[in-house]
Design an enzyme around this catalytic site. Structure first.
Site, PDB file in Angstrom:
ATOM      1  N   ASN A 109      22.904 -32.851  -1.581  1.00  0.00           N
ATOM      2  CA  ASN A 109      23.661 -31.655  -1.205  1.00  0.00           C
ATOM      3  C   ASN A 109      24.611 -32.050  -0.083  1.00  0.00           C
ATOM      4  O   ASN A 109      24.180 -32.255   1.047  1.00  0.00           O
ATOM      5  CB  ASN A 109      22.680 -30.557  -0.742  1.00  0.00           C
ATOM      6  CG  ASN A 109      23.396 -29.313  -0.261  1.00  0.00           C
ATOM      7  OD1 ASN A 109      24.624 -29.201  -0.379  1.00  0.00           O
ATOM      8  ND2 ASN A 109      22.637 -28.368   0.285  1.00  0.00           N
ATOM      9  N   TRP A 110      25.893 -32.146  -0.430  1.00  0.00           N
ATOM     10  CA  TRP A 110      26.894 -32.579   0.564  1.00  0.00           C
ATOM     11  C   TRP A 110      27.369 -31.424   1.446  1.00  0.00           C
ATOM     12  O   TRP A 110      28.234 -31.608   2.290  1.00  0.00           O
ATOM     13  CB  TRP A 110      28.076 -33.245  -0.142  1.00  0.00           C
ATOM     14  CG  TRP A 110      27.888 -34.726  -0.333  1.00  0.00           C
ATOM     15  CD1 TRP A 110      26.731 -35.430  -0.152  1.00  0.00           C
ATOM     16  CD2 TRP A 110      28.887 -35.680  -0.722  1.00  0.00           C
ATOM     17  NE1 TRP A 110      26.948 -36.761  -0.412  1.00  0.00           N
ATOM     18  CE2 TRP A 110      28.262 -36.946  -0.765  1.00  0.00           C
ATOM     19  CE3 TRP A 110      30.241 -35.593  -1.047  1.00  0.00           C
ATOM     20  CZ2 TRP A 110      28.946 -38.111  -1.107  1.00  0.00           C
ATOM     21  CZ3 TRP A 110      30.927 -36.753  -1.396  1.00  0.00           C
ATOM     22  CH2 TRP A 110      30.289 -37.991  -1.425  1.00  0.00           C
ATOM     23  N   LYS A 111      26.850 -30.221   1.180  1.00  0.00           N
ATOM     24  CA  LYS A 111      27.232 -29.039   1.985  1.00  0.00           C
ATOM     25  C   LYS A 111      28.759 -28.971   2.088  1.00  0.00           C
ATOM     26  O   LYS A 111      29.422 -29.086   1.084  1.00  0.00           O
ATOM     27  CB  LYS A 111      26.508 -29.079   3.335  1.00  0.00           C
ATOM     28  CG  LYS A 111      24.989 -29.249   3.122  1.00  0.00           C
ATOM     29  CD  LYS A 111      24.143 -28.928   4.294  1.00  0.00           C
ATOM     30  CE  LYS A 111      22.669 -29.106   3.914  1.00  0.00           C
ATOM     31  NZ  LYS A 111      21.752 -28.780   4.973  1.00  0.00           N
ATOM     32  N   HIS A 157      19.960 -21.072  -0.810  1.00  0.00           N
ATOM     33  CA  HIS A 157      19.761 -22.029   0.293  1.00  0.00           C
ATOM     34  C   HIS A 157      19.665 -21.234   1.594  1.00  0.00           C
ATOM     35  O   HIS A 157      20.352 -20.220   1.759  1.00  0.00           O
ATOM     36  CB  HIS A 157      20.936 -23.016   0.338  1.00  0.00           C
ATOM     37  CG  HIS A 157      20.680 -24.185   1.232  1.00  0.00           C
ATOM     38  ND1 HIS A 157      20.705 -24.092   2.604  1.00  0.00           N
ATOM     39  CD2 HIS A 157      20.355 -25.475   0.951  1.00  0.00           C
ATOM     40  CE1 HIS A 157      20.414 -25.275   3.126  1.00  0.00           C
ATOM     41  NE2 HIS A 157      20.197 -26.144   2.148  1.00  0.00           N
ATOM     42  N   GLU A 162      20.892 -21.698   4.357  1.00  0.00           N
ATOM     43  CA  GLU A 162      22.189 -21.545   5.044  1.00  0.00           C
ATOM     44  C   GLU A 162      23.014 -20.427   4.411  1.00  0.00           C
ATOM     45  O   GLU A 162      23.859 -19.825   5.076  1.00  0.00           O
ATOM     46  CB  GLU A 162      22.940 -22.893   5.042  1.00  0.00           C
ATOM     47  CG  GLU A 162      22.271 -23.877   5.991  1.00  0.00           C
ATOM     48  CD  GLU A 162      22.479 -25.353   5.649  1.00  0.00           C
ATOM     49  OE1 GLU A 162      23.307 -25.665   4.777  1.00  0.00           O
ATOM     50  OE2 GLU A 162      21.790 -26.196   6.258  1.00  0.00           O
ATOM     51  N   GLU A 167      12.298 -25.941   1.103  1.00  0.00           N
ATOM     52  CA  GLU A 167      13.036 -26.468   2.253  1.00  0.00           C
ATOM     53  C   GLU A 167      12.630 -25.692   3.507  1.00  0.00           C
ATOM     54  O   GLU A 167      13.188 -24.615   3.772  1.00  0.00           O
ATOM     55  CB  GLU A 167      14.544 -26.303   2.033  1.00  0.00           C
ATOM     56  CG  GLU A 167      15.103 -27.091   0.874  1.00  0.00           C
ATOM     57  CD  GLU A 167      16.576 -27.490   1.088  1.00  0.00           C
ATOM     58  OE1 GLU A 167      16.888 -28.643   0.848  1.00  0.00           O
ATOM     59  OE2 GLU A 167      17.375 -26.644   1.523  1.00  0.00           O
ATOM     60  N   GLY A 217      18.031 -30.732   8.832  1.00  0.00           N
ATOM     61  CA  GLY A 217      18.954 -31.330   9.816  1.00  0.00           C
ATOM     62  C   GLY A 217      18.334 -31.606  11.170  1.00  0.00           C
ATOM     63  O   GLY A 217      19.054 -31.859  12.136  1.00  0.00           O
ATOM     64  N   SER A 247      15.444 -33.061   6.087  1.00  0.00           N
ATOM     65  CA  SER A 247      15.337 -34.344   6.797  1.00  0.00           C
ATOM     66  C   SER A 247      14.740 -35.469   5.944  1.00  0.00           C
ATOM     67  O   SER A 247      13.987 -36.302   6.453  1.00  0.00           O
ATOM     68  CB  SER A 247      14.550 -34.170   8.100  1.00  0.00           C
ATOM     69  OG  SER A 247      15.269 -33.352   8.996  1.00  0.00           O
ATOM     70  N   GLY A 251      20.212 -33.857   2.230  1.00  0.00           N
ATOM     71  CA  GLY A 251      21.442 -33.381   2.864  1.00  0.00           C
ATOM     72  C   GLY A 251      22.165 -34.522   3.563  1.00  0.00           C
ATOM     73  O   GLY A 251      22.765 -35.395   2.927  1.00  0.00           O
ATOM     74  N   GLY A 252      22.072 -34.549   4.884  1.00  0.00           N
ATOM     75  CA  GLY A 252      22.812 -35.500   5.729  1.00  0.00           C
ATOM     76  C   GLY A 252      22.758 -36.950   5.268  1.00  0.00           C
ATOM     77  O   GLY A 252      23.787 -37.640   5.258  1.00  0.00           O
TER      78      GLY A 252
HETATM   79  P1  13P Z   1      19.082 -32.407   5.614  1.00  0.00           P
HETATM   80  O1  13P Z   1      18.636 -33.464   4.641  1.00  0.00           O
HETATM   81  O2  13P Z   1      20.377 -32.760   6.294  1.00  0.00           O
HETATM   82  O3  13P Z   1      18.000 -32.008   6.544  1.00  0.00           O
HETATM   83  O4  13P Z   1      19.458 -31.106   4.725  1.00  0.00           O
HETATM   84  C1  13P Z   1      18.527 -30.639   3.822  1.00  0.00           C
HETATM   85  C2  13P Z   1      19.148 -29.582   2.989  1.00  0.00           C
HETATM   86  O5  13P Z   1      19.464 -28.512   3.461  1.00  0.00           O
HETATM   87  C3  13P Z   1      19.383 -29.904   1.573  1.00  0.00           C
HETATM   88  O6  13P Z   1      19.737 -28.774   0.847  1.00  0.00           O
END
Ligand code: 13P
Length: 229
Positions: free
Chosen positions: A7-9, A89, A91, A156, A162, A192, A213-214
């Site tokens: 997930n590149w957000k 999600h 977010e 999640e 993050g 994470s 994510g990151g």
């Molecule tokens: P991180 O891997 O950056 O913690 O993000 C997780 C996430 O929200 C994937 O959808």
């Protein structure tokens, strides 16, 4: 096969996709790879990765069509070859995606033939007060009527996203068993996930995959994850 999803957000670029494509050119797939870039990079990702990855969006409109400026419907996503969408999600929930909207989005995706990654997860307060399973049970209960065979659940924990913190492996195992039992669906873990911890997490039987994510934006480390699993 386990799932490795990225997930590149709101980040990433054509250049980063080019770099990832070069880096993955010798990849032998022993997992399902789902790549979710920002909307604007979906078409480009399909051109670059379609032979070995499923491409997903990170959200979709609550509407199926019509005058909703700026929204992107599931049928538009299906039209360009997108086969997954992340729904609910944390977010997005934080910016106002409530249960009823999440349910409608799942139904819209289902109608358009798009698989869904539906996110659930508790905040730190809930976790620290030992109410994680109660909370998840409630989150799942309100969505249960629309979950279907094309849904994957992503667990999640919000406090792990993050932050570099993850639940202990026994906790992940217990929670995934619980969600699997409640839904009968594949449950992937997000929050994470890194090159350093993903093998331990993926080795848990009830973990059907990871949502990264990151770490997925760090091409060298992410590629190493994909080559090593
Ligand atoms: P991180 O891997 O950056 O913690 O993000 C997780 C996430 O929200 C994937 O959808």
């Amino acid at each position: 096969m386990k799932i490795i999803a990225a997930n590149w957000k709101m980040d990433g670029s054509k250049e980063l996709i080019d770099n990832l494509a070069i880096s993955l050119s010798d990849l032998k797939l022993v997992f399902n790879f789902i790549f979710c870039p920002p909307f604007t990079l979906i078409d480009y990702s399909i051109q670059k990765f379609a032979s070995f990855a499923k491409i997903g969006a990170q959200d979709c409109s609550v509407f199926e069509n019509g005058p909703h400026t700026g929204d992107i419907s599931c049928s538009r996503l299906a039209d360009i070859g997108c086969s997954f969408v992340i729904i609910g999600h944390s977010e997005r929930r934080k910016s106002g995606d409530y249960d009823s909207a999440i349910k409608t989005k799942i139904e819209n995706a289902q109608k358009a033939g798009i698989n869904q990654i539906v996110c659930v997860g508790e905040d730190l307060n809930t976790y620290e007060s030992g109410k994680t399973l109660d909370f998840l049970s409630q989150q799942i209960k309100v969505l249960k009527s629309v979950l279907n065979n094309n849904t994957v659940i992503a667990y999640e924990p919000i406090w792990a996203i993050g932050t570099g913190k993850i639940p202990i492996l026994k906790e992940i195992e217990k929670i995934h068993n619980f969600i699997e039992k409640e839904t009968g669906l594949t449950v992937i873990y997000g929050g994470s996930v890194t090159l350093n911890n993903y093998i331990d997490i993926l080795s848990i039987k009830s973990v059907g995959g990871v949502l990264v994510g990151g770490e997925s934006l760090k091409i060298e480390r992410f590629s190493k994850m994909l080559y090593t699993w």
